[in-house]
Design an enzyme around this catalytic site. Structure first.
Site, PDB file in Angstrom:
ATOM      1  CB  VAL B  16      -1.135   0.007   1.137  1.00 23.40           C
ATOM      2  CG1 VAL B  16      -1.754   1.417   1.233  1.00 23.40           C
ATOM      3  CG2 VAL B  16      -1.868  -1.116   1.291  1.00 23.40           C
ATOM      4  CB  ALA B  45       9.999   5.452   8.688  1.00 23.49           C
ATOM      5  CE  LYS B 104      -7.109  -5.695   8.595  1.00 22.74           C
ATOM      6  NZ  LYS B 104      -6.028  -4.971   7.861  1.00 22.74           N
ATOM      7  CD  GLU B 128     -13.402   5.782   4.397  1.00 23.77           C
ATOM      8  OE1 GLU B 128     -13.992   6.920   4.768  1.00 23.77           O
ATOM      9  OE2 GLU B 128     -13.755   4.663   4.915  1.00 23.77           O
ATOM     10  N   GLY B 186      -3.460 -14.796  -4.923  1.00 21.12           N
ATOM     11  CA  GLY B 186      -2.518 -13.550  -3.949  1.00 21.12           C
ATOM     12  C   GLY B 186      -4.036 -12.987  -3.283  1.00 21.12           C
ATOM     13  CD  GLU B 189      -1.177 -12.003   3.782  1.00 18.81           C
ATOM     14  OE1 GLU B 189      -0.107 -12.313   3.718  1.00 18.81           O
ATOM     15  OE2 GLU B 189      -1.683 -10.945   3.589  1.00 18.81           O
ATOM     16  CE  LYS B 204     -10.630  -5.239   7.199  1.00 23.02           C
ATOM     17  NZ  LYS B 204     -10.513  -6.173   6.234  1.00 23.02           N
ATOM     18  N   GLY B 305      -5.931  -4.858  -1.251  1.00 16.35           N
ATOM     19  CA  GLY B 305      -5.257  -4.377  -2.475  1.00 16.35           C
ATOM     20  C   GLY B 305      -4.572  -3.118  -2.612  1.00 16.35           C
TER      21      GLY B 305
END
Lengths: 431, 431
Positions: B16, B45, B104, B128, B186, B189, B204, B305
């Site tokens: 991400v 970082a 999360k 968000e 994909g 995991e 969530k 994604g």
């Protein structure tokens, strides 16, 4: 809670206005807490001050729109129609006030003028309730997708027509029967033309396209066709072929001669049963956004009705009052992209035609020749068996993608052919 | 465009993070215009500064998290996990900086601490991307429905498990086959337990419930059951009965002894085929909100994604940078309602049991007696025919609504019965 007070002037106290006043009263503590300011209803402009409005202090009622505006920090415009709504909103914005509206007609017609007034006078304009009622798609386009790129907007944005098409589909009713039922249930007006002829959807299409593509789009830019000619036969045939019929508002980014343009339209469309819009039934609204980064998003909910629309108005009131109390303003209109609107004749689409043709030999080949002459290839042909001796047959023709111009030329040829008795329906096909 | 500059520090450059950096670079003009401030990436970082990050200026890379924070106006936290994410976010908030996170786990565990830090130091916290990726449901709950009242949140918030259940349903695959396919594509995991055992959904669920009910809810408040025991037989039986199996996150406002409480849970659930969540297929997420005024709303989109999650992060960046430049801040955590969390044993639900029972006479009546003893009424019983001579039969039992306690007592009795060979599955039923 903050000590600040935000005075709210309400213009119009119809179905939505009464709900706004009620929720503003009943949920005042919560709404004020969320806004960070005490929300106070300071005036209500109505045409007839003599009529009792349950739950509204009669001392607040006046027929003087200007007085309500001048005495408020935030103006909620729920009068509908073009005037005096436009003049009132301009006055409020020119005085630097925050305006919240649910009026799609005035936005789709005078949006640019109102946005310029907001920019010039550092005022804010909010309009979540103007598109798809409670469904927060205006926020989605204005703020949530601020960093994304929209490629297509496809929406069911009129609950009346969606209800009618749904009833025709599930009950097998005619258009007239389904309309009568919708009127009986209050889902359709006694004078239903704004809904069934697609004008309401076209106004919303213009607002959505303006937001999605940062371009000024007005209702007059949207080619519009309603649902009045749809028959149960169209719907049954659609089902057999794996589609449902929906009235869609469409705004797509397209490339024409190497230039980005926006293709617009409101029309009855065959939607594949596997598409998320196919499952939107009853008077609900849903908008699908195809975006570059976020992929496909859908927003779904009640598109109309007093309480749902009031909920959207109040979300804007909370945001607007929050900005009045704590700084900031509504997102500015951004029309920097200024994409041209595609010539409707050049927009590519696929059509499905239902033709009533002569049983005489040669009808089908004449239809195919008309397509060939225009360079349009035919995707499928279906001719259901009829009783022998009948003098008329039905022919379903699906085309591959072609321009409206080409397709219209085919229709013009067919309309003149003695072997084609009637072009019974012309439906766009979504892939 | 404004002359103001907002310096952005990025913590973490995984899937991400790399997308965020890329879009921030490629769409900088547009994002800056929307924010009303020039957005500048001021530091990144990462654990391993030696690794090449395509598209990120290597001079910006450092392993010093604090330096990135201290040099930024806005910090994007995408490291994941509890530490050092929690400490980094606290440091940023305590210095009055705006924090945007997609984490999360840290929110569902340390949310209250982070929110208090934001409030105390007049800082902003946006998240968000932490729930359902690109789907703007956090905005919906935090701002759009600010004036409404939520009665129920039902969500498909884990794309991995939704993909697996969907493949089991459409391909007839076993759980193991579908998981293997999801891993190959994909969508899952190599170590899938956080997804398939429901922990991701539970985090969530806690975040959504906190927002919906203005109450502090942590992941440890959410009774959680995953999908590892679901079989193709469960799914086939569900289909026959008009249901689909979905892993749902649930947070409902309930009345217990005259007191409002929140009932929570993540579990595989039978959803009626007519419910809008039934049609959510593949790795998509969707959240349905049942509200007092707006009615039913649904938000749908890609739940995970790189690019979709980055899109959500950047919508928060634009909002946060806009507030830095023009005033205002993120909505404050509002936990004023402080509703108690229901005792899981007292939460009412309906169950469908699949039991492997002895063919011996008396198995069914023993099961019915166990229900009767607990005062639970049985809605339906189905016993598919088996070949004669088989020593085992399958029994499907659907109960009417009862407390978990009652239902668990029935399961305990059945588990000990010699006539019940196995409690093959226990599924909740949504009405």
């Amino acid at each position: 809670m903050s000590e600040k007070t935000v005075k709210i002037g309400l213009l119009g106290a119809g179905t939505v206005g009464l709900q706004v006043a009620r929720i503003l009263r009943e949920q005042n503590r919560e709404l004020s807490a969320r806004a960070g300011a005490k929300l106070v209803l300071s005036g209500v402009a109505v045409r007839d001050t003599g009529k009792v409005r349950p739950g509204i202090d009669s001392a607040l009622l006046t027929s003087d729109i200007d007085r309500v505006i001048d005495n408020a920090d935030l103006v909620i415009e729920l009068m509908g129609g073009l005037e005096p709504a436009r003049t009132a909103m301009l006055r409020a914005l020119q005085h630097g006030k925050t305006v919240v509206t649910g009026n799609k007609a005035v936005l789709a017609t005078h949006g640019p003028e109102l946005n310029v007034a907001a920019d010039t006078h550092d005022a804010s304009l909010y309009f979540e309730a103007a598109v798809a009622g409670a469904v927060p798609v205006v926020y989605g386009l204005r703020e949530s997708l601020a960093g994304d790129r929209i490629n297509q907007v496809l929406g069911i944005v009129n609950g009346t027509t969606n209800y009618i098409l749904d009833q025709m589909s599930t009950q097998g009713w005619s258009y007239e029967q389904a309309l009568a039922k919708a009127q009986e249930l209050g889902f359709a007006e006694a004078e239903p033309s704004a809904d069934v002829e697609g004008h309401d959807a076209a106004a919303k299409c213009a607002i959505l396209a303006s937001l999605a593509y940062h371009t000024r789009v007005s209702i007059s830019d949207v080619p519009t066709k309603g649902i009045t000619e749809i028959t149960p036969a169209d719907i049954a045939q659609a089902r057999e072929a794996g589609y449902v019929v929906k009235l869609l508002a469409k705004a797509e980014r397209v490339m024409v001669n190497g230039q980005e343009q926006i293709a617009l339209g409101v029309e009855p469309t065959l939607v594949p049963q596997t598409h998320p819009l196919a499952g939107i039934n009853g008077p609900y609204n849903a908008i699908v956004l195809e975006t570059e980064f976020a992929g496909r998003l859908m927003f779904y909910g009640a598109g109309a009705g007093g309480a749902p629309t009031a909920s959207a108005v109040l979300s804007d009131v909370v945001a607007g009052a929050g900005h009045i109390a704590n700084g900031g303003h509504a997102p500015r209109e951004s029309t920097y992209a200024a994409l041209p609107i595609s010539d409707p004749g050049l927009v590519q689409t696929r059509l499905q035609l239902r033709l009533e043709v002569s049983q005489q030999i040669g009808a089908l080949s004449q239809v195919l020749q008309a397509c060939l002459d225009q360079g349009v290839s035919v995707a499928s042909v279906r001719q259901p068996l009829v009783e022998s001796g009948a003098d008329q047959a039905t022919l379903f023709i699906s085309t591959h993608s072609a321009s409206r111009q080409q397709l219209d030329a085919i229709l013009a040829v067919l309309a003149k052919s003695p072997l084609v008795h009637r072009i019974a329906s012309v439906l766009s096909v979504e892939q």
